[in-house]
Design an enzyme around this catalytic site. Structure first.
Site, PDB file in Angstrom:
ATOM      1  N   THR A 100       0.835  -1.202   0.000  1.00  0.00           N
ATOM      2  CA  THR A 100       0.000   0.000   0.000  1.00  0.00           C
ATOM      3  C   THR A 100       0.870   1.253   0.000  1.00  0.00           C
ATOM      4  O   THR A 100       2.004   1.210   0.466  1.00  0.00           O
ATOM      5  CB  THR A 100      -0.858  -0.069   1.283  1.00  0.00           C
ATOM      6  OG1 THR A 100      -1.791  -1.114   1.111  1.00  0.00           O
ATOM      7  CG2 THR A 100      -1.582   1.211   1.578  1.00  0.00           C
ATOM      8  N   ARG A 122     -13.897  -7.905  -0.210  1.00  0.00           N
ATOM      9  CA  ARG A 122     -13.036  -7.613   0.952  1.00  0.00           C
ATOM     10  C   ARG A 122     -12.494  -6.177   0.889  1.00  0.00           C
ATOM     11  O   ARG A 122     -12.005  -5.721  -0.130  1.00  0.00           O
ATOM     12  CB  ARG A 122     -11.870  -8.598   0.965  1.00  0.00           C
ATOM     13  CG  ARG A 122     -10.918  -8.438   2.144  1.00  0.00           C
ATOM     14  CD  ARG A 122      -9.737  -7.548   1.843  1.00  0.00           C
ATOM     15  NE  ARG A 122      -8.822  -7.447   2.989  1.00  0.00           N
ATOM     16  CZ  ARG A 122      -7.802  -6.595   3.047  1.00  0.00           C
ATOM     17  NH1 ARG A 122      -7.568  -5.784   2.054  1.00  0.00           N
ATOM     18  NH2 ARG A 122      -7.054  -6.553   4.100  1.00  0.00           N
ATOM     19  N   VAL A 123     -12.611  -5.461   1.983  1.00  0.00           N
ATOM     20  CA  VAL A 123     -12.049  -4.119   2.087  1.00  0.00           C
ATOM     21  C   VAL A 123     -11.141  -4.082   3.310  1.00  0.00           C
ATOM     22  O   VAL A 123     -11.505  -4.596   4.368  1.00  0.00           O
ATOM     23  CB  VAL A 123     -13.157  -3.048   2.223  1.00  0.00           C
ATOM     24  CG1 VAL A 123     -12.542  -1.662   2.366  1.00  0.00           C
ATOM     25  CG2 VAL A 123     -14.095  -3.079   1.024  1.00  0.00           C
ATOM     26  N   ASP A 174      -8.096  -1.770   5.750  1.00  0.00           N
ATOM     27  CA  ASP A 174      -8.098  -0.570   6.595  1.00  0.00           C
ATOM     28  C   ASP A 174      -7.862   0.720   5.812  1.00  0.00           C
ATOM     29  O   ASP A 174      -8.259   1.803   6.264  1.00  0.00           O
ATOM     30  CB  ASP A 174      -6.997  -0.690   7.659  1.00  0.00           C
ATOM     31  CG  ASP A 174      -5.616  -0.828   7.019  1.00  0.00           C
ATOM     32  OD1 ASP A 174      -5.480  -1.615   6.057  1.00  0.00           O
ATOM     33  OD2 ASP A 174      -4.685  -0.142   7.464  1.00  0.00           O
ATOM     34  N   GLY A 213      -0.200  -2.541   6.402  1.00  0.00           N
ATOM     35  CA  GLY A 213      -0.058  -3.775   7.163  1.00  0.00           C
ATOM     36  C   GLY A 213      -1.270  -4.653   6.972  1.00  0.00           C
ATOM     37  O   GLY A 213      -2.067  -4.438   6.050  1.00  0.00           O
TER      38      GLY A 213
HETATM   39  N1  ASP Z   1      -3.432  -2.476   4.624  1.00  0.00           N
HETATM   40  C1  ASP Z   1      -3.653  -2.959   3.285  1.00  0.00           C
HETATM   41  C2  ASP Z   1      -4.908  -3.803   3.252  1.00  0.00           C
HETATM   42  O1  ASP Z   1      -5.100  -4.606   4.169  1.00  0.00           O
HETATM   43  C3  ASP Z   1      -2.530  -3.772   2.756  1.00  0.00           C
HETATM   44  C4  ASP Z   1      -1.196  -3.086   2.755  1.00  0.00           C
HETATM   45  O2  ASP Z   1      -0.885  -2.305   3.638  1.00  0.00           O
HETATM   46  O3  ASP Z   1      -0.454  -3.354   1.800  1.00  0.00           O
HETATM   47  O4  ASP Z   1      -5.649  -3.728   2.297  1.00  0.00           O
END
Ligand code: ASP
Length: 309
Positions: free
Chosen positions: A176, A204-205, A207, A228
Site C-alpha cells: 500500500t 473484501r475491504v 483498513d 499492514g
Molecule cells: N493495509 C492494506 C490492506 O489490508 C494492505 C497493505 O498495507 O499493503 O488492504
C-alpha cells in the site's frame, strides 16, 4: 517560520536486505524520491498539506512497483479492486472510495468525494457512477498489469488463501502507499491508496480507505497513514488510536506511534507500520516488520529514504 514536512510509504513487510537486486532497490528508492520531492515542492511553494499528500500518492500510484493504482494486486477474479482515502486535518473533512476498478488514480477520486460530494465514503458501483459523472476516463485492465503481481496471484489463485503484498514470506507482504504532510500554515493531511490483498474475494475491504483505521488527520494531534494486515488495523482502529493517545494521554507523536505499532497492534498479532506527522512538522515512521518502504523530508533539512530496519 513554521516547519513544514512530508513523509511517504510504499508498504511494510518482510523486506529482507539482500533479497532484492541492487538495481531493483535503486528503482524503489528513486520512485520514492520522485513522490517525496513532488509533495515537498508543493509545500515549499505554499500549497496545502491536502494538495501535497494527493500529489505524492498520485505519483506512487503511477509507479508499478507499489500495490496501488498501476501495479495493483489481482483479486480472485483476476481483476483489480482499489481503495483510497484522504483526510484534511484542518477541517476534518474526508473522502474515501473502495472496490473501484479502472480508475488510474484512486486518491484523486477520494479527494473528489471529499470536495465535490456530500458524502465521505463511496463504494463499488456507486463510486464508479460518481466517477462517471465527473467524467473520469477509465483505463483498460492492461494498464494495471504487472508481471510480478500476476505471478503472485498465479501461485495462490486456486486456493482459498489471500495474501498481502511485497516480499519473501507469503503471509506478510504489504505494498500500500500513503503520504502525510504538515504545510507552512501548520495544517496537516493524510492520504492512503491500495490494491488490497492478492486473491481477495467477497468484496473484501481493508483498513486503507477506512477513516480512523488506515488513514486519519486532525490538526489537534496528527496525520497518519498505515500499511499492514488490514483486518488487524481495522480492529485496532490504529490511525485514530495514535491520535487519541496524543489527545487524551498527552503522548508525543513519536511515543503514540510507537505505542500503537510496537505494542497495541502486536498484542492482537497485527504486523505493519505507519507514517505520521503533527502540526509542528514532527515525523514518525515506526513499523514492526523487517522493513517498510519509506521516505521523509522536512524544512529543517531532515531527509531520509529507507527500506530496511
Ligand atoms: N493495509 C492494506 C490492506 O489490508 C494492505 C497493505 O498495507 O499493503 O488492504
Amino acid at each position: 517560520m513554521q516547519t513544514f514536512s512530508i513523509a511517504i510509504h510504499g508498504g511494510a513487510g518482510t523486506l529482507i536486505k539482500g533479497m532484492m537486486t541492487p538495481e531493483l532497490e535503486a528503482k524503489y528508492k528513486s520512485d520514492l524520491k520522485t513522490a517525496l520531492d513532488a509533495g515537498y515542492q508543493f509545500l515549499k511553494e505554499g500549497k496545502s498539506a491536502v494538495e501535497a499528500v494527493a500529489e505524492s500518492v498520485r505519483l506512487l500510484e503511477d509507479s508499478p512497483l507499489f500495490n496501488a493504482g498501476k501495479g495493483s494486486v489481482f483479486t480472485a477474479e483476476g481483476t483489480h479492486e482499489m481503495d483510497a482515502a484522504i483526510m484534511d486535518g484542518k477541517t476534518l473533512n474526508a473522502g474515501a472510495v473502495s472496490l473501484i476498478t479502472g480508475i488510474k488514480n484512486p486518491v484523486s477520486l477520494s479527494r473528489d468525494v471529499m470536495e465535490k460530494s456530500e458524502h465521505v465514503f463511496l463504494a463499488g458501483e456507486g463510486a464508479m457512477q460518481f466517477a462517471n459523472e465527473l467524467n473520469y476516463k477509465l483505463e483498460e485492465i492492461d494498464y494495471f498489469y504487472d508481471e510480478f503481481r500476476y505471478q503472485q496471484w498465479q501461485e495462490i489463485k486456486d486456493s482459498d488463501s489471500f495474501q498481502l503484498d511485497h516480499s519473501a514470506k507469503k503471509d506478510s507482504k504489504f505494498g500500500t502507499v500513503g503520504a502525510v504532510a504538515c504545510d507552512q500554515h501548520g495544517n496537516i493531511a493524510a492520504a492512503t491508496s491500495t490494491g488490497g490483498m492478492t486473491n481477495k474475494n467477497w468484496g473484501r475491504v481493508g483498513d486503507s480507505p477506512m477513516i480512523g483505521a488506515g488513514n486519519y488527520a486532525n490538526n489537534k494531534t496528527c496525520a497518519v497513514s498505515c500499511t499492514g494486515s488490514g483486518e488487524f488495523f481495522i480492529r485496532g482502529v490504529v490511525a485514530y488510536d495514535v491520535s487519541c493517545l496524543m489527545e487524551h494521554k498527552n503522548l508525543s507523536l513519536e511515543e503514540a506511534s510507537n505505542e500503537v505499532i510496537n505494542k497495541r497492534i502486536l498484542e492482537i498479532n497485527g504486523d505493519g507500520g505507519l507514517i505520521a506527522v503533527d502540526a509542528k512538522g514532527n515525523i514518525a515512521m515506526p513499523f514492526n516488520t523487517e522493513g517498510m518502504y519509506r521516505a521523509c523530508k522536512s524544512s529543517t533539512g531532515k531527509e531520509e529514504i529507507s527500506i530496511y530496519k
